[in-house]
Design a protein around this motif. Structure first.
Motif, PDB file in Angstrom:
ATOM      1  N   SER A 318      55.341 -70.193  76.071  1.00  0.00           N
ATOM      2  CA  SER A 318      54.696 -69.630  74.881  1.00  0.00           C
ATOM      3  C   SER A 318      55.394 -68.349  74.456  1.00  0.00           C
ATOM      4  O   SER A 318      55.667 -68.123  73.266  1.00  0.00           O
ATOM      5  N   CYS A 319      55.703 -67.499  75.438  1.00  0.00           N
ATOM      6  CA  CYS A 319      56.380 -66.237  75.142  1.00  0.00           C
ATOM      7  C   CYS A 319      57.788 -66.492  74.592  1.00  0.00           C
ATOM      8  O   CYS A 319      58.235 -65.826  73.655  1.00  0.00           O
ATOM      9  N   LEU A 320      58.473 -67.472  75.166  1.00  0.00           N
ATOM     10  CA  LEU A 320      59.805 -67.847  74.675  1.00  0.00           C
ATOM     11  C   LEU A 320      59.725 -68.333  73.233  1.00  0.00           C
ATOM     12  O   LEU A 320      60.502 -67.921  72.364  1.00  0.00           O
ATOM     13  N   ASN A 321      58.777 -69.218  72.977  1.00  0.00           N
ATOM     14  CA  ASN A 321      58.618 -69.807  71.660  1.00  0.00           C
ATOM     15  C   ASN A 321      58.305 -68.746  70.612  1.00  0.00           C
ATOM     16  O   ASN A 321      58.952 -68.656  69.566  1.00  0.00           O
ATOM     17  N   SER A 322      57.321 -67.915  70.912  1.00  0.00           N
ATOM     18  CA  SER A 322      56.923 -66.878  69.962  1.00  0.00           C
ATOM     19  C   SER A 322      57.969 -65.770  69.877  1.00  0.00           C
ATOM     20  O   SER A 322      58.158 -65.166  68.813  1.00  0.00           O
ATOM     21  N   GLY A 323      58.670 -65.507  70.988  1.00  0.00           N
ATOM     22  CA  GLY A 323      59.716 -64.487  70.977  1.00  0.00           C
ATOM     23  C   GLY A 323      60.874 -64.877  70.077  1.00  0.00           C
ATOM     24  O   GLY A 323      61.402 -64.047  69.317  1.00  0.00           O
ATOM     25  N   LEU A 324      61.277 -66.143  70.136  1.00  0.00           N
ATOM     26  CA  LEU A 324      62.358 -66.621  69.273  1.00  0.00           C
ATOM     27  C   LEU A 324      61.913 -66.593  67.812  1.00  0.00           C
ATOM     28  O   LEU A 324      62.680 -66.190  66.914  1.00  0.00           O
ATOM     29  N   TYR A 325      60.677 -66.998  67.578  1.00  0.00           N
ATOM     30  CA  TYR A 325      60.138 -66.954  66.213  1.00  0.00           C
ATOM     31  C   TYR A 325      60.120 -65.519  65.688  1.00  0.00           C
ATOM     32  O   TYR A 325      60.578 -65.241  64.568  1.00  0.00           O
ATOM     33  N   THR A 326      59.619 -64.602  66.509  1.00  0.00           N
ATOM     34  CA  THR A 326      59.484 -63.204  66.083  1.00  0.00           C
ATOM     35  C   THR A 326      60.839 -62.575  65.821  1.00  0.00           C
ATOM     36  O   THR A 326      61.045 -61.888  64.805  1.00  0.00           O
ATOM     37  N   ALA A 327      61.785 -62.774  66.726  1.00  0.00           N
ATOM     38  CA  ALA A 327      63.119 -62.203  66.558  1.00  0.00           C
ATOM     39  C   ALA A 327      63.782 -62.737  65.292  1.00  0.00           C
ATOM     40  O   ALA A 327      64.397 -61.980  64.527  1.00  0.00           O
ATOM     41  N   SER A 328      63.644 -64.040  65.050  1.00  0.00           N
ATOM     42  CA  SER A 328      64.286 -64.635  63.880  1.00  0.00           C
ATOM     43  C   SER A 328      63.656 -64.146  62.586  1.00  0.00           C
ATOM     44  O   SER A 328      64.360 -63.915  61.590  1.00  0.00           O
ATOM     45  N   ARG A 329      62.334 -63.965  62.572  1.00  0.00           N
ATOM     46  CA  ARG A 329      61.678 -63.491  61.341  1.00  0.00           C
ATOM     47  C   ARG A 329      62.006 -62.028  61.081  1.00  0.00           C
ATOM     48  O   ARG A 329      62.122 -61.609  59.926  1.00  0.00           O
ATOM     49  N   MET A 330      62.171 -61.258  62.132  1.00  0.00           N
ATOM     50  CA  MET A 330      62.581 -59.871  61.920  1.00  0.00           C
ATOM     51  C   MET A 330      64.018 -59.829  61.393  1.00  0.00           C
ATOM     52  O   MET A 330      64.343 -59.051  60.486  1.00  0.00           O
ATOM     53  N   ALA A 331      64.883 -60.677  61.949  1.00  0.00           N
ATOM     54  CA  ALA A 331      66.265 -60.749  61.463  1.00  0.00           C
ATOM     55  C   ALA A 331      66.296 -61.237  60.021  1.00  0.00           C
ATOM     56  O   ALA A 331      67.089 -60.741  59.199  1.00  0.00           O
ATOM     57  N   TYR A 332      65.435 -62.197  59.680  1.00  0.00           N
ATOM     58  CA  TYR A 332      65.340 -62.690  58.304  1.00  0.00           C
ATOM     59  C   TYR A 332      64.949 -61.560  57.358  1.00  0.00           C
ATOM     60  O   TYR A 332      65.564 -61.369  56.303  1.00  0.00           O
TER      61      TYR A 332
END
Length: 483
Positions: A318-332
């Motif tokens: 869950s942390c991996l999944n949400s971490g990748l989502y969060t990092a990508s949206r911040m980069a976006y």
């Protein structure tokens, strides 16, 4: 300070799939209400709660409950401030965009990149932890291969669509919620002597004071406990980013903000309270087996270790999944504001920022390699240099809300759907609390390196931001146009 720009100009409010009026390269509103609700409920339940609580209990004894309560209160206040801003101006960049508007572009740039850096390092930590558990079950597959498999599967999920991320996270989060709720219910039944066949006779609340009292290591251990548990709360702010890709972001943010109190009270204070009532805090099994496994073993739950390994694996994924989502949206968001490569701010036909996702996971893969190749040098530096970012983020949220609230009251008071309590007094009190924790970390041998290295990295990022800002001003002055 200038007026707050409309979120649509920043590319923060998503368009809806199939809507011809959706701006190009915008995110899609692909998260359902149940996705956002579950992300909000389980966002505070990180793997750190399951695996990190044992060290806190060993350091502070039953007084760790006070440590969790203090940090939990701080997080509730920070989330209230963030909820106020997110409900008024939903945005894919959340606090980074708000800092950009309220404090200056240097602030949005700096905290956005620091937050991205934090989460891509977390990807490596969680991938390694998950690989360790999976390797224990299927030793024929090496740990590095498991880490690779886990990262590839969750990357594919995030690349497919935001709804795929939401569905994965819904089930991961659901398992965490069911598990910890079940643990609390079963534990309380045992505490009150109502659990049939329990190996542990009813002890009521005696274990809270029987082994040296409620403060066995003195009042100072409460602050030590604060340092040990504060980072397990990181992630509660994810819901404000996810809400930006829901059909009704204001409602999602309002609901999540209003429920954060009971979520922290139940999942953190409730579960740790159960552990401390089921067995003495200084029982060797707490550190040896982990606090939750030790508690389950004490009441005769069969295969407690394997059950908890499955739950921890779920929390890790869950942390991996949400971490990748969060990092990508911040980069976006950084890409949309020209604070990152422009490709980061572009999306696929399904509204997925592929370049931002791939860049984030690429750094995550590199960090995993560092973790296996140089765990005590290069990776230790990455880990320590991102260790205090959570506190930096919370501090920026507080400072941003101070300025953004006054602007909203002057220009758009109708948007203040969620309001920070006792403004500005509680905001200033929260700022003082965060600063106190950072200063206290400097006096702690274990935490000092984290603060100093995190400050070093932050100083470098801020310096880059200020140089960029200076360059923009000079270019604007030379051409007479905005850059």
């Amino acid at each position: 300070m200038t007026s707050l720009p409309s979120p649509t100009k920043e590319g923060g409010i998503p368009g809806k799939p199939g809507n011809p009026q959706s701006p190009p390269d915008s995110l899609h509103a692909g998260l359902k209400n149940r996705h956002v609700s579950m992300i909000a409920i389980a966002g505070v339940i990180g793997a750190g709660l399951f695996v990190g609580s044992a060290s806190g209990i060993a350091a502070a004894g039953p007084a760790i409950l006070v440590s969790y309560a203090l940090v939990g209160t701080m997080v509730v206040l920070v989330m209230r401030m963030l909820g106020e801003m997110a409900a008024a101006q939903p945005s894919s960049g959340s606090f980074s965009e708000y800092a950009d508007r309220a404090l200056g572009r240097w602030a949005g740039f700096s905290i956005g990149w620091l937050y991205w850096f934090f989460w891509v390092v977390v990807l490596a930590v969680e991938a390694t932890a998950g690989a360790h558990i999976l390797n224990g079950w299927i030793p024929g597959v090496p740990q590095w291969a498991w880490a690779l498999i886990v990262m590839i599967v969750l990357t594919a999920s995030n690349l497919a669509s935001v709804s795929s991320f939401g569905e994965f996270e819904f089930w991961f989060a659901g398992i965490k919620v069911v598990a910890i709720t079940g643990f609390i219910v079963v534990g309380l039944l045992a505490v009150f002597g109502l659990l049939p066949g329990s190996d542990n006779p009813a002890n009521g609340f005696g274990n809270l004071t029987s082994a040296g009292g409620f403060l066995p290591n003195g009042a100072g251990s409460i602050l030590t406990g604060v340092l040990m548990v504060v980072f397990s709360f990181m992630g509660s702010e994810i819901v404000t980013l996810a809400a930006g890709e829901s059909s009704d972001p204001q409602r999602a943010v309002t609901k999540a903000t209003n429920s954060v109190i009971w979520r922290i009270a139940v999942f953190y204070l409730g579960s740790v309270f159960v552990v401390l009532t089921l067995l003495p805090w200084n029982d060797p099994s707490v550190v040896k087996d982990g606090s939750y496994v030790a508690a389950l073993n004490s009441i005769g739950i069969p295969h407690a270790g394997q059950v908890m390994n499955f739950i921890v694996l779920t929390a890790v994924l869950s942390c991996l999944n949400s971490g990748l989502y969060t990092a990508s949206r911040m980069a976006y968001s950084l890409g949309r504001r020209s604070d990152a490569p422009k490709s980061f701010g572009q999306t696929s036909a399904r509204g997925v920022p592929r370049a931002a996702i791939l860049a984030s996971v690429a750094f995550g893969f590199v960090a995993v390699f560092f973790n296996y190749q140089w765990p005590d040098t290069v990776f230790a530096f990455l880990l320590n240099s991102s260790g205090a970012v959570a506190l930096f983020v919370w501090l920026v949220i507080c400072c941003t809300q101070l300025r953004m609230r006054r602007t909203l009251e002057r220009e758009a008071p109708e948007k203040l759907i969620v309001r920070m309590w006792l403004f500005p007094y509680l905001t200033w009190g929260t700022i003082a609390s965060i600063v106190f924790v950072l200063v206290y970390m400097l006096t702690d041998d274990a935490a000092r390196e984290q603060v100093l290295l995190s400050l070093l990295v932050a100083a470098v990022v801020v310096a880059v931001a200020l140089v960029r800002e200076s360059g923009r001003r000079k270019a604007k002055a030379a051409t007479g146009t905005d850059t």
